[in-house]
Design an enzyme around this catalytic site. Sequence first.
Site, mmCIF file in Angstrom:
data_model
loop_
_atom_site.group_PDB
_atom_site.id
_atom_site.type_symbol
_atom_site.label_atom_id
_atom_site.label_comp_id
_atom_site.label_asym_id
_atom_site.label_seq_id
_atom_site.Cartn_x
_atom_site.Cartn_y
_atom_site.Cartn_z
ATOM 1 N N SER A 262 0.832 -1.206 0.000
ATOM 2 C CA SER A 262 0.000 0.000 0.000
ATOM 3 C C SER A 262 0.860 1.246 0.000
ATOM 4 C CB SER A 262 -0.886 -0.010 1.241
ATOM 5 O OG SER A 262 -0.086 0.271 2.376
ATOM 6 N N LYS A 263 0.199 2.351 -0.223
ATOM 7 C CA LYS A 263 0.877 3.638 -0.211
ATOM 8 C C LYS A 263 1.543 3.856 1.152
ATOM 9 C CE LYS A 263 -0.923 8.080 0.325
ATOM 10 N NZ LYS A 263 0.251 8.654 0.925
ATOM 11 N N ARG A 264 0.850 3.407 2.182
ATOM 12 C CA ARG A 264 1.387 3.604 3.527
ATOM 13 C C ARG A 264 2.704 2.856 3.744
ATOM 14 N NH1 ARG A 264 -2.764 2.201 7.453
ATOM 15 N NH2 ARG A 264 -4.292 2.693 5.852
ATOM 16 N N ASP A 267 5.338 5.032 2.329
ATOM 17 C CA ASP A 267 5.640 6.172 3.203
ATOM 18 C C ASP A 267 6.477 5.714 4.396
ATOM 19 O OD1 ASP A 267 4.092 7.643 1.538
ATOM 20 O OD2 ASP A 267 2.309 7.643 2.822
ATOM 21 N N GLU A 285 -0.965 16.616 0.427
ATOM 22 C CA GLU A 285 0.078 15.634 0.682
ATOM 23 C C GLU A 285 0.805 15.293 -0.639
ATOM 24 O OE1 GLU A 285 0.275 11.080 2.358
ATOM 25 O OE2 GLU A 285 -1.661 12.015 1.995
#
Length: 508
Positions: A262-264, A267, A285
């Site tokens: 995922s994008k998380r 990050d 963001e």
Amino acid sequence: MNSKVRVRFAPSPTGPLHIGGVRTALYNYLFAKQNNGDFLLRIEDTDQTRFVPGAEEYIIESFKWLGLNFDEGVGVGGEYGPYKQSERKSIYKDYALLLVEKGKAYYAFDSAEELAEKRSEAEKNKTTFQYDCNTRQGLKNSLSLSKEETQRLIEEGEPFVIRFKFEQNEQIEFDDLIRGHISVNSSLLDDKVLYKSDGMPTYHLANIVDDHLMKISHVIRGEEWLPSCPLHVSLYRAFEWEAPLFAHLPLILKPDGKGKLSKRDGDRLGFPVFPLEWHDSKTNEISSGYRESGYLPEAVVNMLALLGWNDGTEQELFSLQELVEKFSIERISKHGAKFDMEKAKWFNHQYLQKLSNNSLAQGYQKELEAKGYEVSFDFVEKVVELVKERCSFAKELWQNSDYFFERPTQYEEKALKKRWKEGTSQRMNDIVAELNKIEDDALWGEKAEAFLMEYIPKNELNMGQIMNSIRLAIVGDTKGVNMVEIFKLLGKKESLERIQIASEKINL
Ligand code: GLU
């Protein structure tokens, strides 16, 4: 089956494109090119509530950067257009009505509140509510109401949706090119909405109608669409159309293999999950992109191709052309592929080495100029040649070669402690005096090294210790390429001055 291979990438413009989507597109591209087929871009934007401005442009720019060109579709054109579903709105209603006529779909008038009521009732009884062959008779639709009542409601403008009518207890069977044979009982499936009360088709209807009208031969898409496939297969049968062949791709997993990347994760672990940087206009963001992080498009393509596919050998580096030749759906793994950040860097390192010194030097010279260094192109090119191998990204050239452009302003503390002892300054002065005697010509670097190789043992000194002190004086650190190369590139005057300065500055 349609004789010509025609595949499509059909993203919904709901935000930046995840690399999983890029991989789906890549596999479609490879399959199309291998079979002299067509690769289409269709934008599936029927769900207006999820539309994000800029997302469509982002998708197009991403593929331009990656060098994966569409043969047909949004931004390209073609004879099956328009390729954006919002521009095809008028097409879908007739198809939904055709299914009603054929008895394969029905009008449903239940309001959102009535359905919510059914759901909460079911929840109370610890079950879940599904609009299906078991419940539809008790709901408000053209199967439970009389013909006249249905007609009246439609004429009075009562909002309705059109739902697919799954038969009771029918086995829906199809073959997936990756998953093999799949068989589902229709009684388990819910009568999905095909056409919404706002006059828009749902994904399911629009997707099937368009794949049919656009003569798509193979649907290659993410595994998350596998649960919808029995409905899609049933829709083809209901329309009496030949279905394309299906291939559902495994997921790209988090580095630890626990769930979808995922994008998380990106990050949290510091790697991009999007091809290009994305600026979210709502939250402000910024999500990093492969392009802006310094990845080469060829490296990203190669890395993604291998996330879920291999050619059966140990080979890892493939040009796009080679991928086109070697790709095969049969060799796509059934299991999810773990994303590996180090591997992504490794690919970039490999592709960076393939770039010519000249092209890297052009970019690097600009960077140096911006930093205020005026150096000849020839010099920059030589530096690039020496340090390129140490870089995975062009932006790492500076950290690996700054000492060629400026004298050390300080000496790295740990190295200093270890490599500069009492008497070192004096010894360095002696060495400078000797090195000064060497002629300042093209071979001065080699001669300086040859001299040291003789001088150090002759004076019963420690080779590593002296060479490291020289490096510290010239580079300011323990890093750097071979000393002879540094001598050569910096030249006699600069090299010796740096040693002298160190001897003066470091007072021990
Ligand atoms: N619009 C769907 C998506 O966003 C397409 C799925 C498919 O390829 O059928 O992924």
